[in-house]
Structure formats: C-alpha cells, structure tokens
Enzyme design. Structure first.
Site, mmCIF file in Angstrom:
data_model
loop_
_atom_site.group_PDB
_atom_site.id
_atom_site.type_symbol
_atom_site.label_atom_id
_atom_site.label_comp_id
_atom_site.label_asym_id
_atom_site.label_seq_id
_atom_site.Cartn_x
_atom_site.Cartn_y
_atom_site.Cartn_z
ATOM 1 N N LYS A 13 0.811 -1.216 0.000
ATOM 2 C CA LYS A 13 0.000 0.000 0.000
ATOM 3 C C LYS A 13 0.847 1.271 0.000
ATOM 4 O O LYS A 13 0.456 2.263 -0.605
ATOM 5 C CB LYS A 13 -1.035 0.008 1.125
ATOM 6 C CG LYS A 13 -0.496 -0.020 2.526
ATOM 7 C CD LYS A 13 -1.649 -0.132 3.514
ATOM 8 C CE LYS A 13 -1.199 -0.640 4.850
ATOM 9 N NZ LYS A 13 -0.038 -0.028 5.473
ATOM 10 N N ARG A 88 -6.301 2.406 11.724
ATOM 11 C CA ARG A 88 -5.821 1.032 11.951
ATOM 12 C C ARG A 88 -6.649 0.323 13.011
ATOM 13 O O ARG A 88 -6.405 -0.853 13.273
ATOM 14 C CB ARG A 88 -4.364 1.096 12.432
ATOM 15 C CG ARG A 88 -3.340 0.653 11.388
ATOM 16 C CD ARG A 88 -2.009 0.763 12.054
ATOM 17 N NE ARG A 88 -0.957 0.049 11.412
ATOM 18 C CZ ARG A 88 -0.099 0.612 10.567
ATOM 19 N NH1 ARG A 88 -0.231 1.866 10.222
ATOM 20 N NH2 ARG A 88 0.901 -0.100 10.089
ATOM 21 N N ARG A 123 12.297 -5.904 2.325
ATOM 22 C CA ARG A 123 11.920 -4.524 1.989
ATOM 23 C C ARG A 123 12.973 -3.510 2.460
ATOM 24 O O ARG A 123 13.516 -3.617 3.541
ATOM 25 C CB ARG A 123 10.583 -4.236 2.668
ATOM 26 C CG ARG A 123 10.086 -2.843 2.477
ATOM 27 C CD ARG A 123 8.624 -2.787 2.792
ATOM 28 N NE ARG A 123 8.372 -2.525 4.201
ATOM 29 C CZ ARG A 123 7.188 -2.128 4.658
ATOM 30 N NH1 ARG A 123 6.170 -1.977 3.848
ATOM 31 N NH2 ARG A 123 7.026 -1.911 5.948
ATOM 32 N N ARG A 156 13.766 -1.338 7.866
ATOM 33 C CA ARG A 156 13.072 -0.937 9.092
ATOM 34 C C ARG A 156 13.287 -1.969 10.191
ATOM 35 O O ARG A 156 13.291 -3.159 9.938
ATOM 36 C CB ARG A 156 11.578 -0.789 8.807
ATOM 37 C CG ARG A 156 11.239 0.482 8.092
ATOM 38 C CD ARG A 156 9.820 0.513 7.580
ATOM 39 N NE ARG A 156 8.808 0.055 8.534
ATOM 40 C CZ ARG A 156 7.495 0.207 8.331
ATOM 41 N NH1 ARG A 156 7.067 0.797 7.228
ATOM 42 N NH2 ARG A 156 6.635 -0.230 9.208
ATOM 43 N N ARG A 167 3.285 -8.077 14.008
ATOM 44 C CA ARG A 167 2.495 -7.048 13.309
ATOM 45 C C ARG A 167 1.296 -7.677 12.597
ATOM 46 O O ARG A 167 0.225 -7.093 12.553
ATOM 47 C CB ARG A 167 3.384 -6.298 12.308
ATOM 48 C CG ARG A 167 4.364 -5.363 13.000
ATOM 49 C CD ARG A 167 5.439 -4.877 12.053
ATOM 50 N NE ARG A 167 4.928 -4.023 11.007
ATOM 51 C CZ ARG A 167 5.566 -3.788 9.859
ATOM 52 N NH1 ARG A 167 6.719 -4.367 9.617
ATOM 53 N NH2 ARG A 167 5.058 -2.981 8.971
HETATM 54 P P1 AMP Z 1 3.519 1.747 8.897
HETATM 55 O O1 AMP Z 1 4.634 2.494 8.283
HETATM 56 O O2 AMP Z 1 2.163 2.253 8.452
HETATM 57 O O3 AMP Z 1 3.645 0.256 8.762
HETATM 58 O O4 AMP Z 1 3.586 2.052 10.472
HETATM 59 C C1 AMP Z 1 4.715 1.695 11.247
HETATM 60 C C2 AMP Z 1 4.350 1.611 12.711
HETATM 61 O O5 AMP Z 1 3.897 2.895 13.177
HETATM 62 C C3 AMP Z 1 3.208 0.667 13.037
HETATM 63 O O6 AMP Z 1 3.618 -0.688 13.144
HETATM 64 C C4 AMP Z 1 2.738 1.241 14.371
HETATM 65 O O7 AMP Z 1 3.661 0.919 15.403
HETATM 66 C C5 AMP Z 1 2.841 2.737 14.126
HETATM 67 N N1 AMP Z 1 1.615 3.276 13.505
HETATM 68 C C6 AMP Z 1 1.483 3.807 12.254
HETATM 69 N N2 AMP Z 1 0.225 4.179 12.013
HETATM 70 C C7 AMP Z 1 -0.483 3.860 13.126
HETATM 71 C C8 AMP Z 1 -1.853 3.966 13.482
HETATM 72 N N3 AMP Z 1 -2.762 4.474 12.634
HETATM 73 N N4 AMP Z 1 -2.217 3.542 14.719
HETATM 74 C C9 AMP Z 1 -1.316 3.039 15.584
HETATM 75 N N5 AMP Z 1 -0.016 2.896 15.317
HETATM 76 C C10 AMP Z 1 0.419 3.291 14.094
#
Ligand code: AMP
Length: 217
Positions: A13, A88, A123, A156, A167
């Site tokens: 995404k 989320r 990744r 990451r 996750r």
């Molecule tokens: P992402 O880059 O979207 O995979 O986000 C990386 C990490 O940031 C996630 O695994 C969460 O720890 C935190 N995070 C990002 N967006 C959210 C959200 N909407 N709600 C809670 N935690 C978030």
C-alpha cells in the site's frame, strides 16, 4: 479526492499510495512516516514511541488521532489527500468519521500472510520520503539507493521476521475488523483489490476501479 488506502503491512500500500499521489498530485499522509520522522528528529513523541514501533505494536489511539488531525489541517490537505496506515483500529475510524471529514473511497488491498512475510523481510525504504523498494519486486535503479534523491536505503527495525509475525497478529486482531466496519457503513465506497502481481498491474487495477466508481456515482 479523499482516499483511504488500507491493507495488511506489506500489502504494497505504501508503494501504491505513492504512485496514486504522484498521479493525482495529492499528499500521501502516512502515520508511519510521520512517526518515523519524529524518531529520526529525536522529538519527545519519537522518543516515547520508538520502542513500541520497533516491536510492531500500535501507538495508542488518542495520540495517533491527535497527530493525524493536526496533519490534516495543513494547507496541502485542503484539496484532498490519501491516508496510508490510518485508520488502523475501529476507534480511529470512528474518530475520523466524527471529525466530519468525508472520505470518497476506501481501497482495500488483500495479500496472504505468506506473501507478506516474503515481501517485508526483503523490503528497503527511503526514510525521508517513505519510498519503498524490494530487490525482487520493485528494485531501485541503483542497488541500495533511492531513485529520486540518491540517498541510501534502510531496512526498518520492525521488518525483522519476528516482528513481522507480531504485526500480522495485531493486524488481524485490530485492523482487519475495519473491513466489515466500512462494508456495513459505506459498501459503495469500498474497493477490493487483490494485491498480487506487479506494482504496475496493481496500480492499473486500482485506477480502473476508481474510474468505474466515478462513472457509477
Ligand atoms: P507503517 O509504516 O504504516 O507500517 O507504520 C509503522 C508503525 O507505526 C506501526 O507498526 C505502528 O507501530 C505505528 N503506527 C502507524 N500508524 C499507526 C496507526 N494508525 N495507529 C497506531 N499505530 C500506528
């Protein structure tokens, strides 16, 4: 247009979000990128959530809702935006709903857990922009270097295999119920996309679905 791009971690995404934002000239609002920028800058928010994020846990709803609400008030969001990684949880979706911001469509990308593990463990990202690469599926023009800036790519902390499993568990428990939440409320806004195939094939499927939706409304 106000779009939510929704799907499991590693569904592609972030990549699709970037392509759509380039095409439609709208900002990509990724709560993950916002949090990583706080961590890189060593802000109090970054320090508070760094360990939680590295462990693959979700940041508490209240704080992420506050961060997102603040970001959506910026001038560049007034003409539309694409949300990547928010909401989320059902609580976050309810908060967005209550804020009065009307979403035009929700694109839901599906990928099996098995494929996600393969994709995430290989990744690499460009930290400043959130651009995502994979040596097999979406390689950079020059290995380990961002196509646009020439800066180095990084892996990451939360893309390590043990964290990926956590996750995914959290995704199935906290985030997947959102699909039905949206289906019950806004079935006409929901677009289902199979996240298998090349980046371009998936992008084409999304664009086609957006055109069909536009013609139907
Ligand atoms: P992402 O880059 O979207 O995979 O986000 C990386 C990490 O940031 C996630 O695994 C969460 O720890 C935190 N995070 C990002 N967006 C959210 C959200 N909407 N709600 C809670 N935690 C978030």
């Amino acid at each position: 247009m106000r779009i939510i791009l929704f799907g499991p971690p590693g569904s592609g995404k972030g990549t699709q979000a970037q392509l759509l934002c380039n095409k439609f000239h709208m900002p990509k609002i990724s709560t993950g990128d916002i949090l990583r920028a706080h961590i890189a800058d060593g802000t109090p928010i970054g320090q508070k959530f760094e360990k939680m994020i590295a462990a693959g846990q979700l940041v508490p709803d209240e704080e992420i809702i506050a961060l997102l609400t603040e970001r959506l008030q910026a001038v560049d969001c007034q003409g539309g935006f694409l949300l990547d990684g928010f909401p989320r949880t059902v609580k976050q979706a309810e908060a967005l709903d209550k804020s009065g911001i009307l979403i035009d469509c929700i694109i839901y990308i599906t990928v099996s857990d098995e494929d996600i593990i393969t994709r995430l463990s290989g990744r690499w990202i460009h930290l400043a922009s959130g651009r995502v690469y994979h040596p097999e599926f979406n390689p950079p023009k020059v290995p380990n270097v961002d196509d646009v800036t020439g800066e180095p790519l990084v892996q990451r902390e939360d893309d390590k295999e043990a964290v990926i499993h956590r996750r995914l568990q959290i995704y199935h428990r906290e985030t997947e119920p959102l699909v039905n939440w949206y289906r019950e409320r806004w079935a006409d806004k929901l677009i289902d996309i199979a996240g298998l195939g090349s980046v371009q094939a998936i992008q084409n499927a999304i664009l086609k679905a957006l055109v069909n939706k536009e013609q139907a409304s």
